[in-house]
Design an enzyme around this catalytic site. Structure first.
Site, PDB file in Angstrom:
ATOM      1  CE  LYS A  69      36.936  45.052  51.670  1.00 51.01           C
ATOM      2  NZ  LYS A  69      38.305  45.065  51.097  1.00 51.01           N
TER       3      LYS A  69
HETATM    4  C1  E4P Z   1      39.828  42.322  49.075  1.00 48.52           C
HETATM    5  O1  E4P Z   1      39.346  43.259  49.648  1.00 48.52           O
HETATM    6  C2  E4P Z   1      41.225  42.156  49.085  1.00 48.52           C
HETATM    7  O2  E4P Z   1      41.858  43.360  48.818  1.00 48.52           O
HETATM    8  C3  E4P Z   1      41.837  41.103  48.249  1.00 48.52           C
HETATM    9  O3  E4P Z   1      41.292  41.055  46.962  1.00 48.52           O
HETATM   10  C4  E4P Z   1      41.812  39.824  49.044  1.00 48.52           C
HETATM   11  O4  E4P Z   1      42.332  38.750  48.455  1.00 48.52           O
HETATM   12  P1  E4P Z   1      43.855  38.411  48.121  1.00 48.52           P
HETATM   13  O5  E4P Z   1      44.683  38.742  49.334  1.00 48.52           O
HETATM   14  O6  E4P Z   1      43.778  36.960  47.815  1.00 48.52           O
HETATM   15  O7  E4P Z   1      44.177  39.278  46.950  1.00 48.52           O
END
Ligand code: E4P
Length: 213
Positions: free
Chosen positions: A84
């Site tokens: 990522k």
């Molecule tokens: C994505 O990789 C995150 O784990 C997560 O979903 C980010 O968003 P949030 O902090 O609003 O849940």
């Protein structure tokens, strides 16, 4: 369509592996910090539990360091690794380099234009935050549809993250998003409906099963 677990909790990962319908796991630096173990130990253990893709988010801020970090992640996760990479100028540049060797997902995408850059840089996935877009831009569902449209007939697939209820997963899916990642609690909620429980309980009362005496 695929559902992924957004967590680095071993018990949750193990249960999802047993369920058999969760395809892989996404992590981020906040989630990994919660595991209380070193990131290396956590990834090694998750690899033993999960047979599908394991998403690891790069934390470094220069290209050189990102390349080093990606190699360390690949040494641990091998073919299961999906990198990522944050949607920043450096992140897109890193994606263009790293996508030649590794599967890459550009994360924190908030516009179709960023999704186009992710594709041009060779990312296999473009990951957006559904609930954050809904709260902060008032357009989670709209953004989902725009991203799907922007990446139509490309080999870059949209992933919805930051999904805070079963309904939000349905919203993202109905906007055309093929891969959805969410928490263990929400995955569990998705299986349940009060009327299903009642219907099943009524059938059990009949006592007509092959194993009933
Ligand atoms: C994505 O990789 C995150 O784990 C997560 O979903 C980010 O968003 P949030 O902090 O609003 O849940």
């Amino acid at each position: 369509m695929q559902l992924l677990l957004d967590s680095a909790n071993f018990e949750e990962a193990r249960t999802c592996a047993e369920w058999g319908w969760v395809s892989g796991i996404t992590t981020n630096p906040t989630i990994l910090a919660k595991s209380g173990k070193s990131t290396e130990k956590t990834l090694v253990k998750l690899k033993k539990i999960i047979s599908g893709p394991i998403f690891y988010q790069l934390t470094q801020e220069t290209i050189e360091e990102m390349v080093k970090e990606a190699k360390l992640a690949a040494d641990i996760l091998n073919k299961q690794l999906v990198l990522k990479i944050p949607a920043t100028e450096v992140g897109f540049q890193a994606t263009a380099i790293l996508s030649k060797k590794y599967t890459c997902a550009v994360t924190s995408i908030f516009s179709p234009a960023q999704a186009l850059v992710a594709h041009a840089a060779g990312a296999k996935y473009a990951l957006y935050y559904h609930n954050r877009a809904k709260r902060l831009m008032k357009n989670g569902k709209h953004l989902a549809g725009e991203l799907v449209l922007a990446l139509k007939r490309t080999d870059t697939t949209v992933i919805a993250a930051s999904l805070k209820s079963p309904d939000e997963l349905v919203q993202a899916r109905n906007a055309g998003v093929p891969i959805l990642t969410t928490t263990f609690e929400i995955l569990k909620q998705m299986m349940r409906h009060d009327l299903s429980d009642k219907a099943v309980a009524d059938f059990i009362l009949t006592g007509t099963g092959l194993l009933d005496k």
